[in-house]
Every structure is written in structure tokens, then in C-alpha cells.
Design an enzyme around this catalytic site. Structure first.
Site, PDB file in Angstrom:
ATOM      1  N   TYR A  53      36.905  28.158  34.637  1.00 39.45           N
ATOM      2  CA  TYR A  53      37.599  27.917  35.905  1.00 39.45           C
ATOM      3  C   TYR A  53      38.617  29.022  36.131  1.00 39.45           C
ATOM      4  O   TYR A  53      39.405  29.323  35.242  1.00 39.45           O
ATOM      5  CB  TYR A  53      38.324  26.562  35.887  1.00 39.45           C
ATOM      6  CG  TYR A  53      37.714  25.611  36.876  1.00 39.45           C
ATOM      7  CD1 TYR A  53      37.790  25.881  38.245  1.00 39.45           C
ATOM      8  CD2 TYR A  53      37.029  24.474  36.469  1.00 39.45           C
ATOM      9  CE1 TYR A  53      37.198  25.043  39.175  1.00 39.45           C
ATOM     10  CE2 TYR A  53      36.444  23.629  37.385  1.00 39.45           C
ATOM     11  CZ  TYR A  53      36.526  23.915  38.740  1.00 39.45           C
ATOM     12  OH  TYR A  53      35.937  23.089  39.646  1.00 39.45           O
ATOM     13  N   GLU A  55      40.459  29.498  39.421  1.00 38.27           N
ATOM     14  CA  GLU A  55      41.024  29.372  40.774  1.00 38.27           C
ATOM     15  C   GLU A  55      42.236  30.296  40.899  1.00 38.27           C
ATOM     16  O   GLU A  55      43.058  30.403  39.987  1.00 38.27           O
ATOM     17  CB  GLU A  55      41.446  27.921  41.029  1.00 38.27           C
ATOM     18  CG  GLU A  55      40.251  27.003  41.245  1.00 38.27           C
ATOM     19  CD  GLU A  55      40.632  25.538  41.271  1.00 38.27           C
ATOM     20  OE1 GLU A  55      41.630  25.173  40.613  1.00 38.27           O
ATOM     21  OE2 GLU A  55      39.937  24.766  41.939  1.00 38.27           O
ATOM     22  N   ASP A 198      30.050  41.988  60.476  1.00 34.24           N
ATOM     23  CA  ASP A 198      29.279  41.305  59.435  1.00 34.24           C
ATOM     24  C   ASP A 198      28.076  42.189  59.106  1.00 34.24           C
ATOM     25  O   ASP A 198      27.104  42.243  59.858  1.00 34.24           O
ATOM     26  CB  ASP A 198      28.839  39.936  59.952  1.00 34.24           C
ATOM     27  CG  ASP A 198      27.996  39.173  58.929  1.00 34.24           C
ATOM     28  OD1 ASP A 198      27.595  39.778  57.912  1.00 34.24           O
ATOM     29  OD2 ASP A 198      27.739  37.979  59.163  1.00 34.24           O
ATOM     30  N   THR A 224      26.939  40.027  52.636  1.00 30.04           N
ATOM     31  CA  THR A 224      26.310  39.376  51.500  1.00 30.04           C
ATOM     32  C   THR A 224      26.124  40.465  50.456  1.00 30.04           C
ATOM     33  O   THR A 224      26.216  41.661  50.761  1.00 30.04           O
ATOM     34  CB  THR A 224      24.923  38.794  51.835  1.00 30.04           C
ATOM     35  OG1 THR A 224      24.080  39.859  52.277  1.00 30.04           O
ATOM     36  CG2 THR A 224      25.005  37.731  52.918  1.00 30.04           C
ATOM     37  N   LYS A 227      21.219  41.269  49.901  1.00 30.51           N
ATOM     38  CA  LYS A 227      20.192  41.778  50.816  1.00 30.51           C
ATOM     39  C   LYS A 227      19.942  43.248  50.466  1.00 30.51           C
ATOM     40  O   LYS A 227      19.559  43.531  49.349  1.00 30.51           O
ATOM     41  CB  LYS A 227      20.599  41.492  52.252  1.00 30.51           C
ATOM     42  CG  LYS A 227      20.691  39.965  52.495  1.00 30.51           C
ATOM     43  CD  LYS A 227      21.097  39.566  53.885  1.00 30.51           C
ATOM     44  CE  LYS A 227      21.234  38.056  53.973  1.00 30.51           C
ATOM     45  NZ  LYS A 227      21.749  37.600  55.287  1.00 30.51           N
TER      46      LYS A 227
HETATM   47  C1  PLP Z   1      22.331  36.480  55.694  1.00 32.31           C
HETATM   48  C2  PLP Z   1      23.472  36.556  56.622  1.00 32.31           C
HETATM   49  C3  PLP Z   1      24.620  35.797  56.426  1.00 32.31           C
HETATM   50  C4  PLP Z   1      24.734  34.641  55.462  1.00 32.31           C
HETATM   51  O1  PLP Z   1      24.463  34.810  54.196  1.00 32.31           O
HETATM   52  P1  PLP Z   1      24.294  33.583  53.198  1.00 32.31           P
HETATM   53  O2  PLP Z   1      24.582  34.211  51.895  1.00 32.31           O
HETATM   54  O3  PLP Z   1      22.913  33.089  53.368  1.00 32.31           O
HETATM   55  O4  PLP Z   1      25.294  32.545  53.556  1.00 32.31           O
HETATM   56  C5  PLP Z   1      25.711  36.010  57.255  1.00 32.31           C
HETATM   57  N1  PLP Z   1      25.645  36.906  58.244  1.00 32.31           N
HETATM   58  C6  PLP Z   1      24.542  37.624  58.486  1.00 32.31           C
HETATM   59  C7  PLP Z   1      24.546  38.604  59.605  1.00 32.31           C
HETATM   60  C8  PLP Z   1      23.412  37.470  57.694  1.00 32.31           C
HETATM   61  O5  PLP Z   1      22.312  38.158  57.968  1.00 32.31           O
END
Ligand code: PLP
Length: 416
Positions: A53, A55, A198, A224, A227
Site C-alpha cells: 500500500y 497511498e 488526451d 494511457t 497503446k
Molecule cells: C483509450 C482511451 C482512453 C481510456 O483509456 P482506458 O485505459 O481504457 O481507461 C482515454 N482517452 C482516449 C482518447 C482513449 O483513446
């Protein structure tokens, strides 16, 4: 992978892990949000760090015994800051959606206005979809893409001026073109909005300079790690020092409890891998492969949204052919190709049926697929779209797919 140990103690789960490994090995993975992380990353994710843990943050934890964890998390922070040139990074978000949630919590009050890309035009659930908390508690205005499939920045500006959002989001799950973060910031400044970039999908391309970076333009950058970045499943938030404390509080205690330190160690390893010159070569190949696939489909008379791609993904537009994304994605599965159905701009079909299939090159490029291989993948997809009723052509296509899988082994080294 520790499959032998798992098998000794829980054969039921071991068998299923092995079945999934075989599935990954014997399919051409074109889901644009997926990738194959290194065995080093997988190994780190399966360690004793899961027991702790922690936090709080390095040097300021709620529980004792975090001296070692602190060192690991600091390394992850330093590496990701270096990778993107960011001032501050929080590596604790469990996922991309969690990262976005923390930015919402820090920047908005319930009912505040958000301007983001429409889900059916390529946006993400966590950017204000009515079925996500982001759409339930905030007043969301959406922008889309034009007939050609490009973001219309004048339209974004017009919507911003009309609606005066507090937060503007740039970034998508299905947009094949360069995003102009500078222009987004100019729009945000005109209305006094925060800008969130994002980069969940394009993070690897941004880190290697193959897509313009939002760092320096966006107030907050979320991503993320699993990806194009090719790390373990997880999220990161980056921002300037002036927002560091607020963002850290929005992650913990705002929206999360204990961080997943085994995953943070795996993230640190993946960031280290992405800092190496080989990773930039990989990202260049991803873009070349996505282009080769798009070009092959177009040469075969098929449509792709916006006519091509600048990044790792593209969307096959099936409207002209009169087929649905749902059907084609299912038929592709029969010939060992995995991809997901996806709406195209102004899709006449519902989100469950759709008129498009999203195709990404990040995972197959990790396996070593070349431009020549991608042309074969393009032929397989064309066969399925045009000749799914012809059993011989479907059988031949399945064989072609399996041959490519065999040519580029996945997790085949000892211990995998
Ligand atoms: C995949 C994605 C997310 C979310 O990712 P998770 O790990 O599945 O929660 C957020 N924003 C965009 C633009 C994405 O393509």
C-alpha cells in the site's frame, strides 16, 4: 511468463492464460488501441510490488515501508517527464479514463461546460459521453469532423465562443490525422478555458517527435500507457508545476486509493524502453505500416475516412459498399484478423452496427510486420469485404493470415 507455477497451483486459470496467448499469437491484431508489451514489462507487473500500500506520493505516504516503492515511482516520474518534456507527471492513474476523471475533478464543478469531440466522430467515452460520469455531471458540447473527416478548427472556435466552456479537450480514440494543439490553445485562450490534450492513442508518436507535442500548449496532458506507448495497462497525467499539487490531490485522494506499484514499475520500464533509439524506429515503422495498409485498401477501390492517415490508425468506410462494420469485423475474425467495428462520420448505422472498421498498426509492427506484410493484410481485408460469400477466397485469406503470424512469432522466446 510464470505459467508453470500458475499451472501447478491453478490449472483452470493457467489453461485460459495459455489459450489467450495462443489467440494473440494466431491472430493479426489490428485493434488500434492494443499493443504487445515487452516480456520485461510483463515480468515487472507480476512482482511482489503488488503487495504494498502506498497511498500518497513519493516522500509523503500514509503508510510506512514505502522507501523502496518511492524510488521506483520517482524513476517512473522522471522517465516519463524526460520522454515528453513535461514539468510534472503523476504516474498513478489506473487507466486513461481515471487520468481524465482526475483532470475533470481538478478543473470543473458539477454543471460546468466542457467542449470535446463527439464519440461517434472519434472522441472517447471519458470526454463527456452521456453514459459516462463525465457526461452525467457536466454540461457537454461536442465538435465533430467535417465531410472529409478532418477537425474543423473554425467550427471548434465558433462553438467555444458561443458556449464559453471551462474545459476544452483535444484528443481522440479514432482520428487518423495530425491534431493542431497550438490552434486548440489559441481557442482555449480566447474563452479563458483550460485545455486538456488526451494523447492516449498517439503518445508514442508524440514522445518520438513523429506527431507535434501538446506539451507547452495544453494545461494538462493525459495518456494511457498501453497503446502506442507499449507499456502496461495504465494512465499518466502531465502538467505544469502550477497545477502539480492540485492534480496530485485529484488523483489521490480525489479519485483513487492505493496506487498499483507493480504497474508503476512496469510503466517505468516501458518509459525506459521508449527513451531508446529503437523505439523511435518502431514508431516510424508503425506510421509507414498504417500508410501501406490504407494505400492498399484505397488501391483496391475501398474508402478510408479522410483518405488516409498521418498516424497509427485508419478507418475503413463501408458505406459505399453497403456493408456494416459489425459484419465485417466478425468476418475478419473468421480469417484470423482482429479489429473493431467503429462509426464513421455521419454514420447512418447505430453504434452497435456501424459502417466502419477501425484498423491500427501498432501491435503488428511490434511483431515485426513490414510494409510488404501490410500490403498482404490489405489484400486479406479486401477479400473479406468483397468476397465473404466465396468460401475458397475466405479459406485462402485465413491461410495468408496464419502464414504472416508464423513469419512473425510473438512471445516465442523461452519462458513465454
Ligand atoms: C483509450 C482511451 C482512453 C481510456 O483509456 P482506458 O485505459 O481504457 O481507461 C482515454 N482517452 C482516449 C482518447 C482513449 O483513446
Amino acid at each position: 511468463m510464470e505459467l508453470d507455477l500458475i499451472r501447478k497451483n491453478d490449472a483452470e486459470i493457467a489453461d485460459l492464460i495459455e489459450e489467450e496467448l495462443k489467440r494473440q499469437q494466431n491472430t493479426i491484431e489490428l485493434i488500434a488501441s492494443e499493443n504487445f508489451t515487452s516480456e520485461t514489462v510483463i515480468a515487472a507487473a507480476g512482482t511482489v510490488l503488488t503487495n504494498k500500500y502506498a497511498e500518497g506520493k513519493p516522500g509523503k505516504r500514509y503508510y510506512n515501508g514505502c522507501e523502496v516503492i518511492d524510488k521506483i515511482e520517482k524513476i517512473a516520474q522522471e522517465r516519463v517527464k524526460k520522454l515528453f518534456g513535461a514539468e510534472h507527471a503523476n504516474v498513478q492513474p489506473h487507466s486513461g479514463a481515471q487520468a481524465n476523471m482526475a483532470v475533470f475533478l481538478y478543473t470543473l464543478k458539477p454543471g460546468d461546460k466542457v467542449l470535446s469531440m463527439d464519440l461517434s466522430n472519434g472522441g472517447h467515452l471519458s470526454h463527456g459521453s452521456p453514459v459516462n460520469f463525465s457526461g452525467m455531471y457536466f454540461d457537454v458540447v461536442s465538435y465533430g469532423v467535417n465531410e472529409e473527416g478532418f477537425i474543423d478548427y473554425d467550427e471548434v472556435e465558433k462553438l467555444a465562443l458561443e458556449n464559453k466552456p471551462k474545459l476544452i479537450i483535444a484528443g481522440a480514440s479514432n482520428y487518423p490525422r495530425i491534431i493542431d494543439f497550438k490552434r486548440f490553445r489559441e481557442i482555449a485562450d480566447k474563452v479563458g478555458a483550460y485545455l486538456l490534450a488526451d494523447i492516449a492513442h498517439i503518445a508514442g508518436l508524440v514522445a518520438t517527435g513523429l506527431h507535434p507535442s501538446p506539451v507547452g500548449y495544453a494545461h494538462f496532458v493525459t495518456t494511457t500507457t498501453h497503446k502506442t506507448l507499449r507499456g502496461p495497462r495504465g494512465g499518466v497525467i502531465m502538467c505544469g508545476e502550477e497545477h502539480a499539487l492540485g492534480i496530485d490531490k485529484a488523483v489521490f485522494p480525489g479519485t483513487q486509493g492505493g496506487p498499483l506499484e507493480h504497474i508503476i514499475a512496469a510503466k517505468a520500464i516501458a518509459f525506459g524502453e521508449a527513451l531508446k533509439p529503437e523505439y523511435k524506429e518502431y514508431c516510424k515503422n508503425v506510421i509507414a505500416n498504417a500508410n501501406a495498409l490504407a494505400q492498399t485498401l484505397v488501391d483496391n477501390g475501398l474508402d478510408v475516412v479522410s483518405g488516409g492517415t498521418d498516424n497509427h490508425l485508419l478507418t475503413l468506410d463501408l458505406r459505399k459498399i453497403g456493408r456494416t462494420g459489425k459484419d465485417i469485423a466478425n468476418l475478419l475474425e473468421e480469417v484470423h484478423v482482429t479489429a473493431n467495428k467503429n462509426t464513421v462520420p455521419n454514420d447512418p448505422q447505430s453504434p452497435f452496427v456501424t459502417s466502419g472498421v477501425r484498423l491500427g498498426a501498432a501491435a503488428v509492427t511490434t511483431r515485426g510486420f513490414t510494409v510488404e506484410d501490410m500490403k498482404v493484410v490489405g489484400e486479406i481485408i479486401t477479400n473479406v469485404v468483397k468476397h465473404s460469400d466465396d468460401k475458397d477466397i475466405m479459406d485462402k485469406s485465413a491461410k495468408m493470415a496464419l502464414e504472416l503470424c508464423k513469419k512473425h512469432p510473438l512471445y516465442a522466446k523461452e519462458g513465454a
